[in-house]
Design a protein around this motif. Structure first.
Motif, PDB file in Angstrom:
ATOM      1  N   LYS A  96       0.835  -1.205   0.000  1.00  0.00           N
ATOM      2  CA  LYS A  96       0.000   0.000   0.000  1.00  0.00           C
ATOM      3  C   LYS A  96       0.874   1.261   0.000  1.00  0.00           C
ATOM      4  CE  LYS A  96      -3.880  -2.209   2.405  1.00  0.00           C
ATOM      5  NZ  LYS A  96      -4.822  -2.201   1.273  1.00  0.00           N
ATOM      6  N   PHE A  97       1.975   1.198   0.735  1.00  0.00           N
ATOM      7  CA  PHE A  97       2.893   2.337   0.783  1.00  0.00           C
ATOM      8  C   PHE A  97       3.512   2.594  -0.589  1.00  0.00           C
ATOM      9  CE2 PHE A  97       7.471   3.485   1.305  1.00  0.00           C
ATOM     10  CZ  PHE A  97       7.281   4.820   1.617  1.00  0.00           C
ATOM     11  N   LEU A  98       3.970   1.544  -1.250  1.00  0.00           N
ATOM     12  CA  LEU A  98       4.594   1.685  -2.570  1.00  0.00           C
ATOM     13  C   LEU A  98       3.595   2.155  -3.620  1.00  0.00           C
ATOM     14  CD1 LEU A  98       6.876  -1.499  -2.594  1.00  0.00           C
ATOM     15  CD2 LEU A  98       7.567   0.877  -2.209  1.00  0.00           C
ATOM     16  N   ALA A  99       2.314   1.855  -3.385  1.00  0.00           N
ATOM     17  CA  ALA A  99       1.276   2.268  -4.334  1.00  0.00           C
ATOM     18  C   ALA A  99       0.739   3.668  -4.031  1.00  0.00           C
ATOM     19  CB  ALA A  99       0.125   1.263  -4.309  1.00  0.00           C
ATOM     20  N   SER A 100       1.217   4.278  -2.947  1.00  0.00           N
ATOM     21  CA  SER A 100       0.726   5.601  -2.558  1.00  0.00           C
ATOM     22  C   SER A 100       1.058   6.648  -3.609  1.00  0.00           C
ATOM     23  CB  SER A 100       1.333   6.019  -1.209  1.00  0.00           C
ATOM     24  OG  SER A 100       0.905   5.154  -0.192  1.00  0.00           O
ATOM     25  N   LYS A 101       0.167   7.584  -3.737  1.00  0.00           N
ATOM     26  CA  LYS A 101       0.318   8.640  -4.748  1.00  0.00           C
ATOM     27  C   LYS A 101       1.272   9.733  -4.253  1.00  0.00           C
ATOM     28  CE  LYS A 101      -2.599   6.191  -6.899  1.00  0.00           C
ATOM     29  NZ  LYS A 101      -2.082   5.241  -7.911  1.00  0.00           N
ATOM     30  N   ALA A 102       1.896  10.398  -5.221  1.00  0.00           N
ATOM     31  CA  ALA A 102       2.873  11.447  -4.896  1.00  0.00           C
ATOM     32  C   ALA A 102       2.257  12.559  -4.045  1.00  0.00           C
ATOM     33  CB  ALA A 102       3.447  12.033  -6.184  1.00  0.00           C
ATOM     34  N   SER A 103       0.967  12.821  -4.244  1.00  0.00           N
ATOM     35  CA  SER A 103       0.297  13.889  -3.498  1.00  0.00           C
ATOM     36  C   SER A 103       0.153  13.553  -2.016  1.00  0.00           C
ATOM     37  CB  SER A 103      -1.097  14.155  -4.092  1.00  0.00           C
ATOM     38  OG  SER A 103      -1.892  12.980  -4.041  1.00  0.00           O
ATOM     39  N   GLN A 104       0.304  12.274  -1.692  1.00  0.00           N
ATOM     40  CA  GLN A 104       0.169  11.828  -0.305  1.00  0.00           C
ATOM     41  C   GLN A 104       1.519  11.412   0.282  1.00  0.00           C
ATOM     42  OE1 GLN A 104      -2.764  12.064   1.152  1.00  0.00           O
ATOM     43  NE2 GLN A 104      -3.857  12.628  -0.710  1.00  0.00           N
ATOM     44  N   PHE A 105       2.597  11.925  -0.299  1.00  0.00           N
ATOM     45  CA  PHE A 105       3.951  11.481   0.064  1.00  0.00           C
ATOM     46  C   PHE A 105       4.227  11.585   1.561  1.00  0.00           C
ATOM     47  CE2 PHE A 105       8.413  12.585   0.894  1.00  0.00           C
ATOM     48  CZ  PHE A 105       9.051  11.468   0.379  1.00  0.00           C
ATOM     49  N   ALA A 106       3.981  12.756   2.149  1.00  0.00           N
ATOM     50  CA  ALA A 106       4.308  12.980   3.557  1.00  0.00           C
ATOM     51  C   ALA A 106       3.495  12.068   4.465  1.00  0.00           C
ATOM     52  CB  ALA A 106       4.061  14.442   3.922  1.00  0.00           C
ATOM     53  N   ILE A 107       2.194  11.979   4.211  1.00  0.00           N
ATOM     54  CA  ILE A 107       1.315  11.176   5.065  1.00  0.00           C
ATOM     55  C   ILE A 107       1.644   9.697   4.958  1.00  0.00           C
ATOM     56  CG2 ILE A 107      -1.081  10.469   5.445  1.00  0.00           C
ATOM     57  CD1 ILE A 107      -1.908  13.289   4.594  1.00  0.00           C
ATOM     58  N   SER A 108       1.831   9.200   3.735  1.00  0.00           N
ATOM     59  CA  SER A 108       2.126   7.775   3.550  1.00  0.00           C
ATOM     60  C   SER A 108       3.458   7.407   4.199  1.00  0.00           C
ATOM     61  CB  SER A 108       2.132   7.413   2.057  1.00  0.00           C
ATOM     62  OG  SER A 108       3.105   8.154   1.359  1.00  0.00           O
ATOM     63  N   ASN A 109       4.444   8.297   4.108  1.00  0.00           N
ATOM     64  CA  ASN A 109       5.730   8.059   4.760  1.00  0.00           C
ATOM     65  C   ASN A 109       5.571   7.990   6.277  1.00  0.00           C
ATOM     66  OD1 ASN A 109       8.476   8.047   3.196  1.00  0.00           O
ATOM     67  ND2 ASN A 109       7.148   9.412   2.042  1.00  0.00           N
ATOM     68  N   ALA A 110       4.794   8.899   6.833  1.00  0.00           N
ATOM     69  CA  ALA A 110       4.594   8.940   8.282  1.00  0.00           C
ATOM     70  C   ALA A 110       3.964   7.649   8.783  1.00  0.00           C
ATOM     71  CB  ALA A 110       3.728  10.139   8.656  1.00  0.00           C
ATOM     72  N   PHE A 111       2.902   7.194   8.113  1.00  0.00           N
ATOM     73  CA  PHE A 111       2.218   5.980   8.560  1.00  0.00           C
ATOM     74  C   PHE A 111       3.073   4.734   8.327  1.00  0.00           C
ATOM     75  CE2 PHE A 111      -1.678   8.581   8.415  1.00  0.00           C
ATOM     76  CZ  PHE A 111      -2.202   8.230   9.647  1.00  0.00           C
ATOM     77  N   TYR A 112       3.770   4.685   7.198  1.00  0.00           N
ATOM     78  CA  TYR A 112       4.558   3.484   6.904  1.00  0.00           C
ATOM     79  C   TYR A 112       5.766   3.367   7.836  1.00  0.00           C
ATOM     80  CZ  TYR A 112       7.285  -0.076   4.567  1.00  0.00           C
ATOM     81  OH  TYR A 112       8.005  -1.216   4.310  1.00  0.00           O
ATOM     82  N   PHE A 113       6.525   4.442   7.975  1.00  0.00           N
ATOM     83  CA  PHE A 113       7.723   4.371   8.805  1.00  0.00           C
ATOM     84  C   PHE A 113       7.372   4.342  10.300  1.00  0.00           C
ATOM     85  CE2 PHE A 113       9.553   5.665   4.768  1.00  0.00           C
ATOM     86  CZ  PHE A 113      10.594   4.753   4.683  1.00  0.00           C
ATOM     87  N   GLY A 114       6.189   4.855  10.638  1.00  0.00           N
ATOM     88  CA  GLY A 114       5.701   4.677  12.002  1.00  0.00           C
ATOM     89  C   GLY A 114       5.437   3.197  12.287  1.00  0.00           C
ATOM     90  N   SER A 115       4.844   2.512  11.304  1.00  0.00           N
ATOM     91  CA  SER A 115       4.598   1.071  11.437  1.00  0.00           C
ATOM     92  C   SER A 115       5.905   0.304  11.485  1.00  0.00           C
ATOM     93  CB  SER A 115       3.755   0.562  10.253  1.00  0.00           C
ATOM     94  OG  SER A 115       2.510   1.197  10.208  1.00  0.00           O
ATOM     95  N   LEU A 116       6.852   0.717  10.655  1.00  0.00           N
ATOM     96  CA  LEU A 116       8.156   0.059  10.630  1.00  0.00           C
ATOM     97  C   LEU A 116       8.830   0.193  11.997  1.00  0.00           C
ATOM     98  CD1 LEU A 116       9.882  -1.448   8.531  1.00  0.00           C
ATOM     99  CD2 LEU A 116      11.062   0.702   8.078  1.00  0.00           C
ATOM    100  N   PHE A 117       8.685   1.370  12.601  1.00  0.00           N
ATOM    101  CA  PHE A 117       9.241   1.579  13.941  1.00  0.00           C
ATOM    102  C   PHE A 117       8.640   0.578  14.927  1.00  0.00           C
ATOM    103  CE2 PHE A 117       8.467   3.291  18.166  1.00  0.00           C
ATOM    104  CZ  PHE A 117       9.761   3.510  18.601  1.00  0.00           C
ATOM    105  N   ILE A 118       7.330   0.341  14.862  1.00  0.00           N
ATOM    106  CA  ILE A 118       6.674  -0.609  15.758  1.00  0.00           C
ATOM    107  C   ILE A 118       7.244  -2.007  15.567  1.00  0.00           C
ATOM    108  CG2 ILE A 118       4.499  -1.765  16.335  1.00  0.00           C
ATOM    109  CD1 ILE A 118       4.506   1.029  17.360  1.00  0.00           C
ATOM    110  N   PHE A 119       7.459  -2.404  14.323  1.00  0.00           N
ATOM    111  CA  PHE A 119       8.016  -3.736  14.048  1.00  0.00           C
ATOM    112  C   PHE A 119       9.459  -3.840  14.556  1.00  0.00           C
ATOM    113  CE2 PHE A 119       4.507  -4.106  10.935  1.00  0.00           C
ATOM    114  CZ  PHE A 119       4.057  -5.375  11.266  1.00  0.00           C
TER     115      PHE A 119
END
Length: 372
Positions: free
Chosen positions: A316-339
């Motif tokens: 889902k992160f890789l499929a995220s649109k350029a217009s949502q770059f900041a938000i998708s990065n925040a949610f994805y790397f936040g999840s990565l931090f949890i893992f």
């Protein structure tokens, strides 16, 4: 638990009204129920204590809240408000913590009184009489990640306050997981190689230093603190090396858990685990390392389920649109931090970390859709 019950009730009501939910989420819930039921059955057949089986299922059952998030987060307009909740929630938590330890160390609040008031909750772990750790402090790191990507007003000040609070929790695991998250971000980020390599090297060295010398660093800090003026009435009943938590004991406990899990591992348990309710002598209920507990109780079957969640987040992160770059990065790397954090403490298989991962899963689905 009250909020969880309300969310499940709301979900049941909406489903009765024929409200549609993404079949992908429903499939995940059904697979989760099947895997959980299977591990429960294995636990029963192994003769595990019913109370211990229930204690294993209880935190995992939070996964059933996924349809609630899917029903309530269906609009891209919610992404920024949700992001700000993580930012300002972590800021509030940071300020509250800093004020509290300042009052304690300033002698305005008696540590004994504070301990008597909070110890019964079993939610706080104390660093001598100087600081404490709260399980929800994981959201300090999440808030810092969101602050970096979303860049709200006064982001530098917000980040500085959160970082100060993080440092004063004296928790190596958070800093270690943050370094790994930053390292991963830089690896995939489109920065020129000549700028990327030095930063990657510094992060790698800092991570290695934290792993190998973290205990010495904290012991040094403890010794400095132990020499401070006694006018605040500290009892100094802790040895300097253990003033901010017995790190050596904590590390040894994790090693014991790993060794005992390996000793009890069989060919069958490798694939399906020993079942819920079956622990090891040093940890009959929950283990500190999420991956270790899942492997012991659910085997590769359980790890594959959570691996599928991570793969889904990544897709889902890789499929995220350029217009949502900041938000998708925040949610994805936040999840990565949890893992990453779950390699030292239970988080992704606990409601605290699982809540963020499930919200991220739904929000990344929105960032991957075409703009209306």
């Amino acid at each position: 638990m009250a909020l969880f019950g309300a969310a499940i009730t709301y979900t049941a009501y909406q489903l009765r009204r024929k409200e549609k939910i993404n079949t992908q989420y429903l499939t995940l819930v059904f697979v989760f129920i099947a895997v959980t039921a299977f591990s429960t059955l294995i636990g029963f057949l192994a003769g595990a204590d019913h109370t211990l089986i229930f204690q294993d299922i209880k935190p995992l059952s939070y996964f059933l809240i996924l349809p609630f998030f899917a029903l309530t987060i269906q609009n891209k307009g919610l992404l920024i408000p949700i992001s700000k909740l993580f930012i300002y929630g972590s800021l509030f938590l940071s300020i509250t913590y800093l004020i509290t330890i300042s009052l304690i160390n300033g002698g305005i609040i008696s540590f004994k009184a504070f301990y008597g008031l909070t110890s019964q909750t079993e939610e706080l772990f104390y660093r001598g009489e100087l600081a404490f750790f709260y399980k929800g402090f994981v959201f300090l790191s999440i808030g810092l990640i969101f602050t970096y990507f979303i860049r709200p007003k006064f982001s530098v000040i917000i980040a500085a306050i959160i970082i100060l609070a993080l440092i004063l929790t004296f928790t190596r695991g958070f800093i270690f997981a943050l370094f790994l998250t930053a390292f991963t971000y830089l690896l995939q980020h489109t920065v020129k190689l000549k700028f990327k390599l030095p930063i990657l090297f510094i992060l790698l060295m800092a991570t290695v230093a934290l792993v190998y010398y973290g205990n010495d660093i904290y012991s040094g800090v403890s010794r400095i603190i132990s020499k401070t003026d006694l006018k605040y009435g500290f009892t100094r009943q802790f040895e300097p090396d253990k003033l901010l938590g017995n790190r050596e004991f904590s590390d040894n406990e994790r090693k014991k858990q790993l060794n005992q899990v390996l000793e009890h591992t069989t060919i069958r348990s490798t694939f399906i685990g020993h079942g819920f309710g079956v622990g090891v002598p040093v940890r009959p209920v929950h283990m500190e390392i999420s991956y270790l507990e899942i492997f012991h109780k659910q085997g590769l079957l359980g790890l594959l389920f959570w691996g599928a969640i991570f793969i889904l987040l990544t897709k889902k992160f890789l499929a995220s649109k350029a217009s949502q770059f900041a938000i998708s990065n925040a949610f994805y790397f936040g999840s990565l931090f949890i893992f990453f954090q779950s390699a030292t403490n239970q988080y992704f298989n606990n409601p605290i970390g699982m809540s963020f991962i499930l919200v991220a899963l739904v929000c990344l689905e929105l960032t991957s859709k075409n703009d209306d």
